[in-house]
Design a protein around this motif. Structure first.
Motif, mmCIF file in Angstrom:
data_model
loop_
_atom_site.group_PDB
_atom_site.id
_atom_site.type_symbol
_atom_site.label_atom_id
_atom_site.label_comp_id
_atom_site.label_asym_id
_atom_site.label_seq_id
_atom_site.Cartn_x
_atom_site.Cartn_y
_atom_site.Cartn_z
ATOM 1 N N HIS A 128 0.847 -1.198 0.000
ATOM 2 C CA HIS A 128 0.000 0.000 0.000
ATOM 3 C C HIS A 128 0.884 1.251 0.000
ATOM 4 N N LYS A 129 0.442 2.290 -0.698
ATOM 5 C CA LYS A 129 1.263 3.500 -0.844
ATOM 6 C C LYS A 129 1.420 4.263 0.468
ATOM 7 N N ASP A 130 0.422 4.173 1.365
ATOM 8 C CA ASP A 130 0.558 4.836 2.663
ATOM 9 C C ASP A 130 1.370 3.946 3.599
ATOM 10 N N TRP A 131 2.487 4.486 4.086
ATOM 11 C CA TRP A 131 3.364 3.685 4.943
ATOM 12 C C TRP A 131 2.612 3.160 6.161
ATOM 13 N N HIS A 132 1.823 4.022 6.803
ATOM 14 C CA HIS A 132 1.182 3.609 8.056
ATOM 15 C C HIS A 132 0.166 2.492 7.806
#
Ligand SMILES: [Zn+2]
Length: 519
Positions: A286-290
């Protein structure tokens, strides 16, 4: 005014693992007193008896989550759901018992760890609980403490880590020793099955390639790493005829190893978890690290999107036996300990509140299993394996009144904004689930109703578990009697025995002498 001490659950469909029947359930002093048709006295409910209408609903044994880590100090953080909030969330999801893990550091006392976890849990728990104990090192003391824990403290399951090198990992000879002792004392051996050496090497390789994000977590420990350790654990357990329980089955290949071993007659049980049944490892990219980091757990979720379906089929068909969650939650700021290095992201995901609904949706609503199998895999089988049955895992006269009134048709949408878990993320975010707990009853008290919790910290109790659970040990004992090899009777060899003597022997001896003279 005290809450009524007697409850009558009226007109619901009572579901056990072997049978469903429309019946009333009378609850008194925390246990089921009566089960049958028309238990309401003519003239209505007497004072002190509360009637709960369950017509058109299912009445299920409360869920047993076989695998949680509340307030667990791990990887430089502490999981945010403690025994209070964690058990509240469990009840809101229809789970009335958790089994957590007391985990000593290498070199530390198992009994001390057990007492530490008891001191954390006892004042806080809102539902019943029990404890597995981890064996993270080996010595005569560990061996003796396992025996004491089993005989005096109510522990009948011990977990060994084949991963987390230098922290918790034990090697094959230690596994052999621990399995042997488990069998001696009548416990079930549990393993976290992953090859810790390969993970350590794989992590170095990923970091050297410049892969520092959460996807590196999966890439350094692919399925084969889990499947290999699963087979190794089964082989070692089989060599000592010790029953084995594989915690958190995450991959198709590890599940296949377990299914094959069971076909081969091995006494082995597999525990998939809400996460592996409900979502997959594509989230690591997923592009969002979190978002990606919140899915990091060990063993990892698998990128193969057919994994949850596959595991659910095996659970439905009996190749896999129980379900847990490995509930071990860390907030985003804690996950961020590993923002530059995936090996430092605290491992763990949510599930204690979500498990029942996720399994109903993906298992029962999908048509893979019926309501009876649902009860078996969410409650009854765990009670049998861990020797709590029929006190837990069944609605019957004399059983604990841990009961859920379940609406199979209602739906809810899982979200971190509305869940009762402390953590600020939910790996099942947005999942619409059929199957909603309307009322949860713990120890005969209504603790959750119409979305409202009414619990008291410490109302749950530690449930001790006796060794030699019949469900697993009957076969083990019988095999010991019938399958022990005996020496072949044959004539002794009476011929010549040649002893070889070589020149090297003399020279080696001389060299040895010189060495001793000049160290
Ligand atoms: Zn775990």
């Amino acid at each position: 005014m005290a809450a009524p001490s007697r409850l009558l659950i009226r007109g619901g469909r009572v579901v056990n693992d072997d049978l469903s029947q429309v019946a009333d359930v009378l609850v008194e002093d925390g246990v089921v007193r009566a089960l049958g048709r028309d238990l309401l006295p003519p003239g209505g409910a007497p004072a002190g008896l509360r009637v709960l209408d369950a017509a058109g609903k299912l009445v299920l044994p409360g869920g047993i989550d076989t695998h949680t880590h509340m307030q667990f100090p791990f990887m430089g953080a502490r999981s945010v759901d403690d025994f209070h909030q964690g058990t509240k969330a469990a009840l809101a999801g229809g789970t009335t018992m958790i089994i957590d893990f007391a985990i000593p550091q290498k070199g530390s006392s198992l009994i001390k760890a057990f007492e530490t976890w008891r001191s954390w849990a006892d004042p806080k728990v809102c539902c019943d609980y029990s404890l597995h104990v981890a064996v993270t090192w080996w010595s005569d003391q560990v061996k003796e403490e396992m025996k004491i824990l089993t005989q005096d403290k109510g522990v009948n399951s011990f977990k060994m880590f084949m991963a987390y090198k230098d922290l918790y990992m034990v090697r094959d000879e230690e596994l052999y020793a621990a399995f042997s002792q488990c069998k001696e004392i009548g416990a079930i051996a549990q393993v976290h099955a992953e090859n810790g050496d390969l993970i350590a090497e794989g992590a170095k390789k990923m970091l050297a390639l410049g892969i520092t994000g959460p996807e590196g977590h999966e890439l350094c420990r692919p399925e084969a790493v889990e499947a290999e350790a699963t087979l190794r654990a089964i082989t070692i357990a089989s060599a000592v005829n010790c029953p084995l329980y594989i915690v958190h089955v995450m991959s198709k290949s590890a599940a296949k190893v377990i299914a094959d071993a069971r076909r081969d007659g091995k006494v082995v049980y597999g525990e998939p978890i809400a996460a592996s049944l409900g979502t997959d490892g594509t989230h690591y990219w997923h592009k969002d690290w979190h978002h990606a980091a919140h899915h990091v757990m060990g063993p990892p979720l698998r990128p193969d999107p057919s994994t949850p379906d596959f595991l659910m089929n095996l659970l439905a068909n009996g190749d896999l036996t129980t379900t847990g969650t490995d509930h071990c939650t860390f907030n985003t700021c804690q996950k961020a300990l590993g923002k530059d290095d995936f090996t430092k992201i605290p491992n763990g995901v949510n599930g204690v509140e979500d498990r029942m609904s996720v399994i109903w949706e993906k298992g029962v609503h999908s048509g893979k299993m019926d309501e009876n199998r649902f009860v078996a895999v969410t409650s009854t089988n765990a009670a049998k394996v861990f020797n709590l049955y029929p006190r837990k895992g069944r609605i019957a006269v004399g059983s604990d009144a841990d009961i859920v009134i379940w609406d199979p048709k209602a739906t809810r949408t899982i979200s971190a904004r509305t869940h009762h878990q402390t953590v600020n993320f939910n790996i099942f975010e947005g999942m619409v689930c059929h199957g909603v707990p309307l009322v949860t009853i713990s120890r005969g008290k209504v603790v959750y109703e119409a979305g409202v919790l009414s619990v008291t910290a410490g109302d749950g109790k530690f449930i001790p578990r006796k060794p030699f659970a019949e469900y697993i040990y009957k076969r083990i004992k019988q095999r010991d009697q019938t399958c022990t090899p005996t020496p072949v009777e044959r004539e002794p060899y009476k011929g010549e025995v040649v002893t070889l003597k070589t020149r090297e022997t003399k020279e080696d001896a001389a060299a040895g002498t010189r060495k001793q003279a000049h160290p």
